[in-house]
Design a protein around this motif. Structure first.
Motif, PDB file in Angstrom:
ATOM      1  N   LEU A 140       0.813  -1.207   0.000  1.00  0.00           N
ATOM      2  CA  LEU A 140       0.000   0.000   0.000  1.00  0.00           C
ATOM      3  C   LEU A 140       0.851   1.264   0.000  1.00  0.00           C
ATOM      4  CD1 LEU A 140      -2.838   1.178   0.048  1.00  0.00           C
ATOM      5  CD2 LEU A 140      -2.797   0.970   2.537  1.00  0.00           C
ATOM      6  N   HIS A 141       1.999   1.225   0.675  1.00  0.00           N
ATOM      7  CA  HIS A 141       2.863   2.416   0.732  1.00  0.00           C
ATOM      8  C   HIS A 141       3.386   2.821  -0.643  1.00  0.00           C
ATOM      9  CE1 HIS A 141       2.628   2.477   5.027  1.00  0.00           C
ATOM     10  NE2 HIS A 141       2.971   1.204   5.068  1.00  0.00           N
ATOM     11  N   GLN A 182       0.514   4.602  -2.221  1.00  0.00           N
ATOM     12  CA  GLN A 182       0.295   5.904  -1.600  1.00  0.00           C
ATOM     13  C   GLN A 182       1.312   6.931  -2.084  1.00  0.00           C
ATOM     14  OE1 GLN A 182       0.397   4.576   2.485  1.00  0.00           O
ATOM     15  NE2 GLN A 182      -1.847   4.576   2.636  1.00  0.00           N
ATOM     16  N   ARG A 183       2.570   6.512  -2.207  1.00  0.00           N
ATOM     17  CA  ARG A 183       3.613   7.451  -2.663  1.00  0.00           C
ATOM     18  C   ARG A 183       3.397   7.885  -4.111  1.00  0.00           C
ATOM     19  NH1 ARG A 183       6.799   4.244   0.803  1.00  0.00           N
ATOM     20  NH2 ARG A 183       7.382   2.816  -0.863  1.00  0.00           N
ATOM     21  N   THR A 190       0.621   7.779  -5.856  1.00  0.00           N
ATOM     22  CA  THR A 190      -0.625   8.542  -5.955  1.00  0.00           C
ATOM     23  C   THR A 190      -0.423   9.967  -5.466  1.00  0.00           C
ATOM     24  OG1 THR A 190      -1.950   6.540  -5.679  1.00  0.00           O
ATOM     25  CG2 THR A 190      -3.038   8.636  -5.227  1.00  0.00           C
ATOM     26  N   ALA A 191       0.281  10.125  -4.358  1.00  0.00           N
ATOM     27  CA  ALA A 191       0.552  11.477  -3.846  1.00  0.00           C
ATOM     28  C   ALA A 191       1.361  12.281  -4.852  1.00  0.00           C
ATOM     29  CB  ALA A 191       1.296  11.381  -2.507  1.00  0.00           C
ATOM     30  N   SER A 228      -5.584   4.084  -8.085  1.00  0.00           N
ATOM     31  CA  SER A 228      -5.014   4.134  -6.739  1.00  0.00           C
ATOM     32  C   SER A 228      -5.935   3.516  -5.688  1.00  0.00           C
ATOM     33  CB  SER A 228      -4.692   5.575  -6.358  1.00  0.00           C
ATOM     34  OG  SER A 228      -5.873   6.333  -6.210  1.00  0.00           O
ATOM     35  N   GLU A 244      -6.614  -0.339  -1.761  1.00  0.00           N
ATOM     36  CA  GLU A 244      -6.504  -0.738  -0.356  1.00  0.00           C
ATOM     37  C   GLU A 244      -7.295  -2.017  -0.060  1.00  0.00           C
ATOM     38  OE1 GLU A 244      -6.884   1.171   4.103  1.00  0.00           O
ATOM     39  OE2 GLU A 244      -7.109   2.454   2.366  1.00  0.00           O
TER      40      GLU A 244
END
Length: 118
Positions: free
Chosen positions: A3-4, A7-8, A10-11, A51, A54
């Motif tokens: 997931l990280h 997240q990176r 996507t950010a 994204s 999750e």
């Protein structure tokens, strides 16, 4: 790939796209019915859809082998979509080397004790 990673990336993509929709910058793009606005909305929707992993990641751990294979394919597809978008800003100082990695390379990382280098 966890997931990280999602997240990176996507950010990073969101940080590139959000200013394009900011009316405070004088932008009218994203809000109208012109082709540029439509393209920006489509790009943002694609990034957001890719994204949304999750739930797939959470369910993958407890899944049987067949469902796990399907989850892995879904995650790989989502990563590949985000990667293709992010690589448009490969020259940006916030671009991380992991964004260049293909989805199959993350499987190698868990198979070996040493993390792969960008």
């Amino acid at each position: 790939m966890d997931l990280h990673h999602f997240q990176r990336i996507t950010a990073f993509v969101e940080a590139r796209l959000t200013p394009l929709f900011d009316a405070a910058t004088g932008s009218t793009h994203g809000f109208g019915m012109d082709d540029t606005s439509r393209a920006l909305r489509a790009l943002r929707a694609t990034a957001l859809a890719a994204s949304a992993v999750e739930g797939v990641i959470e369910q993958r751990g407890a899944a049987d082998a067949e469902v796990r294979r399907i989850a892995d394919q879904a995650l790989a597809h989502s990563w590949d979509v985000l990667q293709r978008i992010a690589r448009n800003w490969e020259d940006h100082p916030d671009f991380l080397r992991e964004f260049k990695r293909d989805s199959w390379e993350f499987g190698q990382e868990s198979a070996s004790s040493a993390p792969a280098k960008g």
